[in-house]
Enzyme design. Structure first.
Site, mmCIF file in Angstrom:
data_model
loop_
_atom_site.group_PDB
_atom_site.id
_atom_site.type_symbol
_atom_site.label_atom_id
_atom_site.label_comp_id
_atom_site.label_asym_id
_atom_site.label_seq_id
_atom_site.Cartn_x
_atom_site.Cartn_y
_atom_site.Cartn_z
ATOM 1 N N ARG A 45 0.840 -1.203 0.000
ATOM 2 C CA ARG A 45 0.000 0.000 0.000
ATOM 3 C C ARG A 45 0.876 1.255 0.000
ATOM 4 O O ARG A 45 1.889 1.307 0.690
ATOM 5 C CB ARG A 45 -0.908 0.017 1.228
ATOM 6 C CG ARG A 45 -1.943 -1.100 1.248
ATOM 7 C CD ARG A 45 -2.806 -0.993 2.485
ATOM 8 N NE ARG A 45 -3.832 -2.019 2.513
ATOM 9 C CZ ARG A 45 -4.755 -2.125 3.469
ATOM 10 N NH1 ARG A 45 -4.761 -1.258 4.479
ATOM 11 N NH2 ARG A 45 -5.661 -3.081 3.424
ATOM 12 N N ASP A 47 0.928 5.575 0.427
ATOM 13 C CA ASP A 47 0.205 6.662 1.083
ATOM 14 C C ASP A 47 -0.292 7.695 0.074
ATOM 15 O O ASP A 47 0.094 7.690 -1.101
ATOM 16 C CB ASP A 47 1.116 7.364 2.090
ATOM 17 C CG ASP A 47 1.464 6.491 3.283
ATOM 18 O OD1 ASP A 47 0.729 5.526 3.543
ATOM 19 O OD2 ASP A 47 2.474 6.782 3.943
ATOM 20 N N ARG A 208 9.921 7.066 3.842
ATOM 21 C CA ARG A 208 9.948 8.529 3.899
ATOM 22 C C ARG A 208 10.621 9.027 5.177
ATOM 23 O O ARG A 208 11.308 10.051 5.170
ATOM 24 C CB ARG A 208 8.534 9.071 3.782
ATOM 25 C CG ARG A 208 7.942 8.898 2.381
ATOM 26 C CD ARG A 208 6.445 9.075 2.387
ATOM 27 N NE ARG A 208 6.091 10.412 2.870
ATOM 28 C CZ ARG A 208 4.842 10.728 3.274
ATOM 29 N NH1 ARG A 208 3.880 9.817 3.243
ATOM 30 N NH2 ARG A 208 4.593 11.949 3.691
#
Length: 256
Positions: A45, A47, A208
């Protein structure tokens, strides 16, 4: 299917009520074509705002459904009509690049052995124009310091400091990070530092946060040993900021 998408328009990959998502768009298109509900599984998945070059999505389709599609366009190779039809009716920022028949029981998520992300840092003194929506402008940066600081992250260890705190509550946070590497690329005349991160799987916002932490070192705002200290703390507040979403691309997935 191997799927690419520009993440800016979507509230992430996973379907959400009343939100535009990549999974929601793919399932809507598949349901139009197959005239039934379709549930998809993705390799990882992403973001809100994160892009993908090589997301892999699996779903079940019956032989008679495939034959019917092939009969509609007999001149095209198997799965070509499925790919063409999906690209005609999905959101303009999604492209189905490839479709194929996997082995029975295949799961895009659980059969994956490694996932690769790439983060694009704009390192010119002036902000980028062509890569503005696909990079984070940080200016000149000490790449050697970032490389040295990243070495402590390699291997199987607890990355609780590098994920969104709420997502780690009562959940395992150990992951196997296989590679963190750096390369310089000229893209349309704009200098990019590409951070390549490969692992078996990742926590929410892990890539990130790793990049945001290493950028603090590259800017000489933190010493190199700070990264190892943040890792050992197992506390999200010990690491750096989460880098902006637009610089991250889900690059590819590996299967044995």
């Amino acid at each position: 299917m191997r799927v690419a998408y520009r993440g800016a328009a979507f509230s992430g990959f996973a379907r959400q009520p009343d939100q535009l998502t990549v999974q929601g768009e793919l399932e809507r298109a598949l349901e139009m074509l197959l005239r039934r509900e379709v549930e998809t599984t993705c390799a990882g998945r992403t973001d809100t705002g994160v892009h993908a070059r090589g997301q892999v999505v699996s779903f079940e389709i019956a032989d008679d459904e495939l034959r019917e599609m092939d009969e509609r366009d007999a001149k095209r190779a198997r799965f070509a009509s499925l790919r063409r039809s999906l690209n005609a009716i999905t959101h303009e920022d999604i492209t189905v690049r490839e479709a194929w028949m996997a082995a029975d029981g295949f799961s895009a998520r659980f059969d994956a052995t490694a996932r690769e992300y790439r983060y694009f840092l704009a390192v010119d003194e002036v902000p980028p124009v062509f890569m503005r929506d696909f990079s984070w402008h940080v200016g000149p940066i000490d790449v050697d310091a970032m490389e040295r600081a990243s070495r402590c992250l390699i291997g199987e260890q607890d990355f609780k400091s590098f994920c969104r705190a709420a997502s780690a509550v009562d959940k395992p946070t150990c992951r196997n990070l296989m590679e963190v590497s750096f390369s310089r690329e000229d893209i349309a005349g704009e200098n990019m530092l590409v951070v390549r991160v490969v692992g078996s799987s990742f926590l929410h916002s892990m890539v990130r946060t790793i990049v945001g932490t290493l950028v603090e070192v590259g800017r000489h705002r933190r010493p190199e040993e700070w990264v190892a200290e943040a890792l050992a703390a197992c506390d999200r507040t010990a690491a750096g900021e989460c880098a902006p979403a637009q610089g991250l691309v889900f690059w590819e997935v590996r299967y044995e």
